[in-house]
Design a protein around this motif. Structure first.
Motif, short mmCIF file in Angstrom:
data_model
loop_
_atom_site.label_atom_id
_atom_site.label_comp_id
_atom_site.label_asym_id
_atom_site.label_seq_id
_atom_site.Cartn_x
_atom_site.Cartn_y
_atom_site.Cartn_z
N GLY A 229 5.76 2.44 -6.08
CA GLY A 229 4.82 3.54 -5.65
C GLY A 229 5.41 5.13 -6.20
O GLY A 229 4.73 6.06 -6.21
N ALA A 230 6.68 4.99 -6.68
CA ALA A 230 7.31 6.30 -7.04
C ALA A 230 6.62 7.08 -8.04
O ALA A 230 6.56 8.16 -7.92
N LEU A 231 6.06 6.32 -9.17
CA LEU A 231 5.37 7.09 -10.17
C LEU A 231 4.08 7.65 -9.72
O LEU A 231 4.09 8.90 -9.98
N VAL A 232 3.48 7.13 -8.75
CA VAL A 232 2.26 7.95 -8.30
C VAL A 232 2.63 9.01 -7.15
O VAL A 232 2.04 10.01 -7.13
N HIS A 233 3.75 8.60 -6.36
CA HIS A 233 4.19 9.40 -5.26
C HIS A 233 4.50 10.69 -5.92
O HIS A 233 4.20 11.86 -5.60
N HIS A 234 5.41 10.77 -7.10
CA HIS A 234 5.91 11.98 -7.65
C HIS A 234 4.65 12.79 -8.52
O HIS A 234 4.72 13.86 -8.89
N ALA A 241 0.38 6.14 -3.28
CA ALA A 241 1.79 5.61 -3.13
C ALA A 241 2.16 4.80 -1.75
O ALA A 241 2.52 3.87 -1.70
N LEU A 242 1.01 5.51 -0.80
CA LEU A 242 0.93 4.72 0.65
C LEU A 242 0.57 3.22 0.35
O LEU A 242 1.17 2.27 1.12
N VAL A 249 5.80 -3.69 1.96
CA VAL A 249 6.32 -3.76 3.10
C VAL A 249 5.70 -5.35 3.51
O VAL A 249 6.30 -5.80 4.27
N ALA A 250 4.41 -5.67 3.44
CA ALA A 250 3.90 -6.92 3.74
C ALA A 250 4.53 -7.84 3.12
O ALA A 250 4.57 -9.01 3.66
N ALA A 251 4.64 -7.78 1.78
CA ALA A 251 5.22 -8.81 0.85
C ALA A 251 6.57 -9.25 1.33
O ALA A 251 6.91 -10.41 1.31
N LEU A 277 7.56 7.54 4.77
CA LEU A 277 6.34 7.65 4.25
C LEU A 277 5.21 6.88 5.18
O LEU A 277 4.17 7.49 5.11
N LEU A 278 5.67 5.77 5.67
CA LEU A 278 4.58 5.16 6.30
C LEU A 278 4.76 5.34 8.07
O LEU A 278 4.53 4.30 8.85
N ARG A 279 5.44 6.45 8.59
CA ARG A 279 5.93 6.76 9.90
C ARG A 279 4.64 6.79 10.62
O ARG A 279 4.58 6.66 11.90
#
Ligand code: SF4
Ligand code: SF4
Length: 433
Positions: A229-234, A241-242, A249-251, A277-279
């Motif tokens: 997700g870094a590319l879209v996050h930035h 990104a989420l 996280v599920a995988a 990010l997922l807090r």
């Protein structure tokens, strides 16, 4: 730094985080000296302190991003050198992440800019699409000199063709695979196979898995793990990104895993931030666990690596990827491992400065990226190395093509532990004794 958010604004937890970060900055300006864009451009607004002021003004006034803010925040590499330098512990990373989301949500970019960002976001995180795009770029590469115009789109297209490899390696698809050692299993890890890396340099994953297996570690690549997700996050594309973070996280929700290993340090920095990010997400607890379990490959190998070949009589110029040295604060491990493997390790002047890669930065900001690349290559070559090593595919691609082979650290470690020589070394260097 004094801030003036209203109580209503502070009721928004995201603004509360930004407020806390802004207040921790004492505007001393120490960060400016180690900021690559300030060093290159000399403009206070292209320094961390300048950007912090721009972000403060934009958020406090609760207004859409203006052209000036977009210009200077887009020029930020997110290299996080400023965070290493800052004596007050300012969390610039989360502040600029917030600013990028705000820009994405409130600013209407010119059509060409918007289209290119959309195309990159739809291609780069997906290995098959990335491979197809690289095949097209390889075909177009000989025509790069014909793209001579000064229009921003032409300059970016030229940058993409320059970065494209002349030949594509064989395709790699590791999704849903398990790689077991031949002897006793001493550990079990998940490997983030990466997206762009799988298409550009599959030999990095091959060497990582071979080395871990040789050291008795079983490697799994879950079917549903994908781009970090870094590319879209930035790019400020928060929802995308989420979604990528949630899927991973599920995988990796497997308690038998000792660690989640990453051999692309840009991705590792984001994985280690999944907990933040997922807090607010229902997966918050699991995301925090994954962040705690995430290790760069060099961190993990430090405890178990043993070479099996005699020293190779090669001098390696170690390039510290920003995401590794500033994002994850891993500075010694890769050099310790390379020395243990028998290489002579040298470092360039100003090792804290970025090479200009930074995800899609070398496409979106080709002039600054090119200046930083030249500076980094000059300082690396001044040490007369046989090869350049780094722990991040973006840096390896950015620094390639200047006559010195660029090779991932783990490929060198695997070679010295008994594996095959890295493809980029082929015929270029003296063989090991
Ligand atoms: S070094 Fe830290 S406290 Fe000083 S201006 Fe930069 S971000 Fe602010
Ligand atoms: S992240 Fe890097 S480019 Fe951006 S402000 Fe900090 S030091 Fe400068």
């Amino acid at each position: 730094m004094q801030t003036n958010f209203s109580p209503q604004q502070l009721a928004d937890p995201e603004i509360q985080v930004a407020n806390d970060i802004l207040r921790s900055c004492v505007h001393c300006g120490m960060c400016t000296a180690t900021c690559p864009t300030f060093v290159t451009l000399g403009d206070e607004l292209d320094s961390p302190r300048g950007r912090i002021y721009l972000i403060k003004d934009m958020l406090e006034n609760d207004r859409p991003a203006a052209e000036e803010e977009v210009l200077h925040i887009d020029r930020c590499l997110s290299c996080l050198s400023c965070m290493t330098t800052c004596p007050s512990g300012v969390d610039y990373m989360h502040l600029v992440d917030h600013a990028r989301v705000h820009i994405e949500e409130t600013y209407s970019r010119p059509l060409a800019d918007r289209l290119l960002r959309d195309v990159l976001a739809r291609i780069l995180p997906y290995p098959r699409r990335m491979r197809l795009a690289m095949r097209l770029a390889s075909l177009g590469k000989p025509f790069a000199p014909l793209f001579t115009g000064d229009h921003v789109l032409v300059r970016r297209l030229r940058a993409m063709l320059d970065l494209a490899p002349s030949r594509l390696p064989a395709a790699q698809n590791l999704a849903g695979t398990v790689h077991s050692p031949s002897g006793a299993v001493k550990g079990r890890v998940a490997l983030l196979a990466g997206c762009a890396q799988q298409a550009i340099a599959p030999s990095i994953n091959t060497a990582t898995i071979a080395l871990l297996n040789r050291l008795g570690v079983e490697v799994v690549v879950p079917q549903d793990a994908g781009c970090c997700g870094a590319l879209v996050h930035h790019m400020g594309r928060h929802d995308e990104a989420l979604a990528a973070a949630r899927a991973n996280v599920a995988a990796w929700a497997d308690d038998s895993l000792d660690a989640v290993l990453v051999n692309t340090s840009g991705c590792g920095t984001v994985l280690k931030d999944y907990g933040f990010l997922l807090r607010h997400d229902e997966l918050a607890g699991q995301a925090a666990k994954i962040s705690a379990k995430t290790q760069d490959i060099s961190e993990y190998l430090l405890k178990i690596y043993e070479p099996a070949r005699p020293p190779p009589d090669l001098t390696v110029a170690y390039h510290a990827a920003c995401s590794l040295q500033h994002g994850q604060k891993i500075t010694a491990a890769p050099k310790t491992l390379l020395r243990k493997a028998g290489f002579t390790v040298v470092e360039p002047k100003d090792p804290h400065l970025c090479c200009g890669s930074a995800g899609t930065y070398n496409i979106m900001q080709p002039e600054i990226a090119s200046a930083l690349r030249r500076r980094k290559l000059d300082t690396l070559r001044a040490k007369s190395p046989d090869l350049i090593a780094a722990g991040n595919i973006g840096c390896l691609t950015q620094l390639a093509g200047d006559g010195v082979p660029t090779i991932h650290t783990v490929e060198l470690l695997d070679w010295m532990a008994g594996g095959a020589p890295p493809p980029a070394l082929a015929a270029a260097l003296k063989p090991p004794r």
